[in-house]
Write a protein that holds these residues in place. Structure first.
Motif, PDB file in Angstrom:
ATOM      1  N   UNK A  88      68.465  44.469  29.634  1.00 51.19           N
ATOM      2  CA  UNK A  88      67.217  43.873  29.139  1.00 51.19           C
ATOM      3  C   UNK A  88      66.572  44.790  28.128  1.00 51.19           C
ATOM      4  N   UNK A  91      68.960  44.821  24.848  1.00 48.72           N
ATOM      5  CA  UNK A  91      69.236  43.609  24.101  1.00 48.72           C
ATOM      6  C   UNK A  91      68.139  42.560  24.183  1.00 48.72           C
ATOM      7  N   UNK A  92      67.109  42.832  24.929  1.00 52.56           N
ATOM      8  CA  UNK A  92      66.009  41.872  24.984  1.00 52.56           C
ATOM      9  C   UNK A  92      66.099  40.988  26.220  1.00 52.56           C
ATOM     10  N   UNK A  93      65.020  40.264  26.440  1.00 52.57           N
ATOM     11  CA  UNK A  93      64.910  39.462  27.656  1.00 52.57           C
ATOM     12  C   UNK A  93      65.875  38.291  27.698  1.00 52.57           C
ATOM     13  N   UNK A  94      66.416  37.921  26.537  1.00 51.66           N
ATOM     14  CA  UNK A  94      67.242  36.721  26.516  1.00 51.66           C
ATOM     15  C   UNK A  94      68.561  36.893  27.240  1.00 51.66           C
TER      16      UNK A  94
END
Lengths: 167, 690, 215
Positions: A88, A91-94
């Protein structure tokens, strides 16, 4: 003399074997994580690049690299939660398949709940109002004898009295 | 030359559509029957014209006319004739033409059949349905034209696609076409677009009728409802088939052992199906008791709006999805279209809101009416949950700037309990009487199924200790199954005892006398089977993955897969095949030789993983070849044990059969009545609005 | 006798009728005002429905614009800080006065490999002339990224795009993409796909030739 040496050698061997076994048993995790262990973690993640593709089934080179990374992290003793948090952060919440229950994202969980609750309330209100309308309709009848229980007591008494006069 | 004919037919069809829209609206508003008549004729002609265009495209694909940009895009020399021809709907341009063609066909059917009966509504039915047709034909003509060619414009790096020759450009005819995406070369994907499009476009007609009813103020009358119900049933069954074919395709081809991913495009198809199903049920309330007229109007509008919304997000890529159509100038055009549709229908609905009022009377909360209302609420709640989860990523990005994924865990957790309640209601509600259900008779009807299902579940649960959730699911399936079978049994037994008929005669006569009811029960049976498959997929799936050298085995859940060796050979359709020889063992016994493989399509440079499946009634053993060493000494396999999955496909087939039964026209002599129970209206009659 | 009875009867009936008309006929139900709540629903519900639908349309319009928009290629270049694999940090806004080339890449991207050597070569040529190269590694694994850097012997700063913030700010649609930033910090274009000689050289020369911004 030779026999003694042999005994010592055998003892050392046995001891080291035992040590290795004990150390291994304490490890808790095999040296190289199996594919299934990697997939178990990858299942909870989504490919950061391809849309809506879980990480355990994605076949691109990038996904293979990420699964290899998970394997290395598992081998280094990371827990599943640590790996998820790392992904997370990087690379981000996606990359999470299930939206978090905090912040703005919690709205995705809250609103359906509100919708269902309001739905139940609306259904209740609607049915109740129909039921009351029915009662209203029934009470506005004047001619059918079936509605005798709605006629006022006064009238009932009056009719009774008049009828008695005819006896 | 031939393509020119197709283009001209297409353009004339567009002009006729425009005229049909404007003429019928004018004729209706100004009460000029002549205009309506001529608009009707123009609209009727759109279908044969579009048929000509479609035939031309098919011909181009058949002969592989590579001067056509569309042919070069979706066809290639290596593709078989069948695949080439069905590539008509394989790409954006062809699929929209196909859509417009189907729509014009439906309009033609309505105009030929309904012309005499619904005189007052017809002008507006034509106007609304032709407005939609005009839009789609217009998009085909001006934005994604299947008759465009490839040109080489001097100075430009890429080729230009255009219908008319750009200045100084040279025509470009490639050696071979790109060919259809290999993933799409599967019977499920061949059948999925046509059935889905028929399903989607089918909803235009009831929508047009609803709009016409609102415009003319004739919304109190039943005629539009009856017409809507039949069309919705047809559209609904095709949408159901489309959903199942799509799921089957995903299962066979995409190689992740599942059939439904809650992807935005999948959800886009599912939502109108949900509201369409709600409509099919609530319209029963209208027919039996005269209730819910206003709500039916809302449902039809909502269903159509969702189909338009669905096609918008599928073709424009607004919400990121794996089902990527190539993006183009389609976006803004579609946006204007859905904007007009939403705002127009909403305004019309609210302008006539009061006129739609009907007298509702409910005698008891404990009645089929109440059950229907509850069911509708559940369907709408599920639709909202799916809709919310689908658009939320967009919302999140707008307000917080972070992209998030709303994946299956959300949808399963939120809709799961709602589906549970819905299926439960599906089992119980048919036992409820109209108006008022006596509790004791309901209890009697439910007693046997309830007891038996609890017994079965207890025995099963005891022998397979596990997480409680699937136990509830299995109880639900057995309970609802038994209630449905009990309903059949009650009717059959009555006939057998009363008329002395044998079992089969009694059953067929029973169904024959009441198509809709028993057809409906069969459909419910199909739903229960699908529910069983879904429970198996959600809770009982197992998997394992591993790398094997020749002779080694991979084990999971009593099954064992032994790797024998690798082969490679050229396959059909321009592909290179790498295949693994494996033997599947169950509890030590060899059961099957299986050959999972990976095909590599040379032209598209795309690999497709083809699973090898050992299918039984209870389970699919689903094997994938994931990778191998180049020397062929070792290979990586993944095994999925998909329990109960085949019940999904079987359930789908049963649903189709049930719909056939339900939709079968009643025999001569049987009158199809609108009201079987007259509503008791005591007070002043409701006035029909004007 | 008969007549008397009839007259009596008539009078009796008239009596009863008066009594009936003055007696309350039915029990008054407590006021069932079913119309009032409905009116409330209507006046509240309609504007709400329109607001929701318009909101949805607005959201879709925004989404459509975003989906169709390409990478950012004009205006002030979005600022960011990047920590390289080797530990150095760079902040875009601190590079005013120099030409900046921002290249988005990933180790799993075959076309990126095509341009890697050319990029490094061009960097070495211009690094003492006031040009800065920044490599932004898009959703990659450290191990593979470092292997890539070593393979092409890249010496300009490269770092992972933590949380894909930089990629989102520049709205990249894929990799590789190369952004040109002039001495004033303005974006002067983007190249999508691998760069081939002498495209990059030409662009750098063009941007270097521009006058230096005053302090």
């Amino acid at each position: 003399m030779k026999r003694k040496l042999l005994f010592i050698l055998a003892f050392v061997l046995a001891a080291s074997l035992l040590t290795v076994m004990i150390v291994n048993a304490q490890d808790g995790q095999p040296r190289i994580p199996t594919d299934d262990e990697v997939n178990a973690v990858a299942k909870k993640l989504y490919c950061p690049v391809c849309p809506n593709t879980p990480l355990d089934v994605c076949e691109t080179q990038a996904c293979k690299d990420w699964r290899a990374q998970i394997r290395d992290q598992l081998a280094a003793g990371w827990s599943e939660q640590q790996i998820l948090d790392y992904f997370v952060q990087q690379y981000g919440e996606r990359v999470l398949g299930e939206p978090q229950r905090s912040g703005f994202t919690s709205m995705v969980w809250v609103l359906p709940l509100i919708a269902v609750l309001s739905g139940i309330v609306i259904v209740w209100q609607v049915l109740r109002s129909w039921r009351l309308k029915r009662a209203e309709q029934v009470s506005s009848e004047i001619s059918t004898p079936n509605s005798s229980d709605r006629i006022s007591k006064e009238l009932q008494a009056l009719v009774e009295k008049e009828l008695q006069k005819f006896d | 030359m031939i393509s020119e004919i197709g283009l001209i037919a297409l353009s004339i069809a567009f002009l006729f559509s425009v005229y049909g829209t404007i003429g019928s609206a004018y004729g209706g508003l100004r009460n000029r029957p002549a205009w309506v008549e001529s608009s009707r004729n123009a609209s009727l002609l759109v279908f044969p014209l579009l048929s000509l265009s479609v035939l031309v495209v098919v011909y181009n694909l058949y002969v592989l006319d590579l001067s056509q940009a569309y042919v070069a895009d979706v066809a290639s020399r290596a593709m078989s004739t069948f695949l080439r021809v069905t590539a008509l709907w394989g790409g954006q341009q062809g699929s929209i033409l196909f859509w417009a063609w189907i729509m014009s066909g439906f309009v033609a059917i309505v105009l030929l059949r309904k012309w005499e009966r619904d005189r007052e509504l017809i002008p507006y039915v034509i106007a609304v349905s032709m407005l939609t047709t005009t839009f789609f034909v217009g998009v085909v003509v001006f934005i994604t034209n299947p008759f465009a060619r490839l040109w080489h414009v001097p100075g430009a790096a890429d080729l230009t696609t255009s219908v008319f020759q750009p200045i100084n450009a040279m025509p470009y005819i490639p050696e071979d076409g790109q060919g259809l995406n290999p993933l799409l070369r599967h019977f499920g994907m061949i059948g999925h677009p046509p059935t889905t499009y028929i399903g989607f476009t089918g909803f235009v007609i009831p929508f047009a009728f609803a709009m016409a009813a609102l415009i003319t103020g004739k919304s109190q009358e039943d005629e539009w409802i009856r017409t809507s119900r039949r069309w919705t049933l047809v559209a609904w069954i095709f949408l159901t088939i489309g959903l199942i074919l799509g799921g089957r395709w995903a299962y066979d081809v995409l190689g992740w052992g599942g059939f439904w991913g809650w992807d935005p495009v999948e959800n886009a198809m599912f939502m109108p199906w949900l509201t369409g199903t709600a409509f099919l049920h609530s319209v029963m309330m209208t027919e039996k008791r005269g209730m819910l007229k206003r709500w039916n109007m809302v449902l039809i509008i909502l269903t159509y709006a969702l189909t338009v919304f669905g096609t918008f997000i599928t073709r424009t890529g607004v919400i990121s999805s794996v089902h990527a159509f190539s993006k183009s100038a389609l976006g803004p055009a579609f946006f204007i279209f859905i904007g007009l549709t939403f705002i127009g229908s909403l305004s019309l609905l609210f302008s006539r809101w009061d006129a739609l009022k009907t007298e509702h009377q409910l005698e008891s909360f404990f009645s089929r009416e109440a059950a229907f209302v509850l069911q509708n609420m559940l369907f709408l709640a599920i639709t909202f949950a799916v809709f919310w989860g689908t658009v939320f990523p967009l919302l999140s990005e707008l307000f917080t700037g972070t992209k998030i994924t709303v994946g299956p865990p959300y949808f399963q957790k939120v809709t799961g309990p709602l589906f549970f309640a819905l299926v439960l209601l599906m089992g119980i509600a048919p036992l409820f009487a109209w108006r008022k259900q006596a509790a004791h008779s309901l209890g009697r009807a439910m007693l046997l199924p309830l007891a038996a299902s609890l017994g079965i579940t207890a025995i099963w649960g005891y022998s397979h200790r596990m997480h409680p959730a699937p136990i509830f699911g299995l109880w639900l399936v057995s309970f609802v199954l038994l209630t449905i079978l009990t309903e059949f049994w009650k009717g059959v037994r009555a006939r057998m005892q009363g008329r002395g008929e044998n079992l089969f005669l009694a059953l067929s006569r029973l169904i024959g006398r009441n198509h809709r009811r028993y057809g409906g029960y069969v459909i419910h049976l199909g739903v229960v089977m699908i529910a069983l498959g879904v429970i198996g997929d959600a809770y009982f799936k197992q998997e394992t993955q591993g790398t094997l050298t020749a002779g080694q085995s991979l084990t999971v859940a009593g099954y064992s897969l032994r790797f024998e060796g690798l082969n490679s050979y050229p396959g059909t359709d321009g592909r290179e095949v790498i295949e693994a020889d494996t033997t599947l063992f169950q509890n030590g016994q060899a059961v099957r030789q299986l050959k999972p493989r990976r095909d590599f399509f040379i032209v598209q440079e795309q690999p497709v993983t083809v699973p090898a499946v050992y299918a039984t009634a209870g389970t699919d053993v689903y094997i994938l070849l994931l990778g191998w060493q180049d020397d062929g000494r070792s290979a990586t396999f993944k095994i999925y044990i998909n329990s109960l999955i085949n019940w999904v496909w079987a359930g789908g087939v049963i649903m189709m059969l049930g719909t056939l039964v339900a939709a079968w026209p009643p025999r001569d002599g049987q009158k199809e009545t609108t009201y079987q129970l007259r509503p008791q209206v005591f007070g002043p009659q409701p006035s029909t609005g004007d | 006798m008969q007549l008397d009875q009839d007259q009596n009867w008539e009078k009796r009936m008239a009596d009863i009728e008066t009594k009936i008309s003055s007696t309350p006929l039915i029990v008054e139900e407590p006021g069932l005002n079913t119309t009032q709540p409905q009116r409330k629903w209507k006046t509240g519900g309609i504007p709400l429905a329109f607001v929701l639908v318009l909101g949805l349309l607005g959201l879709l319009a925004w989404g459509l614009k975003k989906a169709q928009a390409g990478p950012v290629d004009s205006g002030l270049a979005p600022d960011f800080s990047l920590t390289g694999f080797d530990g150095r940090t760079v902040t875009l806004s601190e590079l005013r006065g120099q030409v900046v080339i921002i290249n988005f890449w990933a180790s799993w991207c075959p076309p990126c490999r095509e341009e890697a050597a050319y990029l490094e070569q061009t960097w070495r040529k211009y690094k003492d002339r006031g040009v800065v190269f920044i490599g932004v590694d898009y959703v990659d694994t450290d191990k593979e990224a470092l292997a890539y850097i070593q393979e092409f012997d890249i010496t300009y700063i490269n770092g992972p795009d933590i949380g894909t913030r930089i990629s989102q700010a520049y709205n990249i649609k894929g990799v590789p993409e190369t952004f040109y930033v002039d001495k004033k910090g303005q974006l002067r274009g983007v190249h999508i796909g691998p760069l081939k000689a002498p495209e990059l050289d030409q662009k750098i020369e063009e941007l270097l030739a521009e006058p230096d911004p005053g302090n």
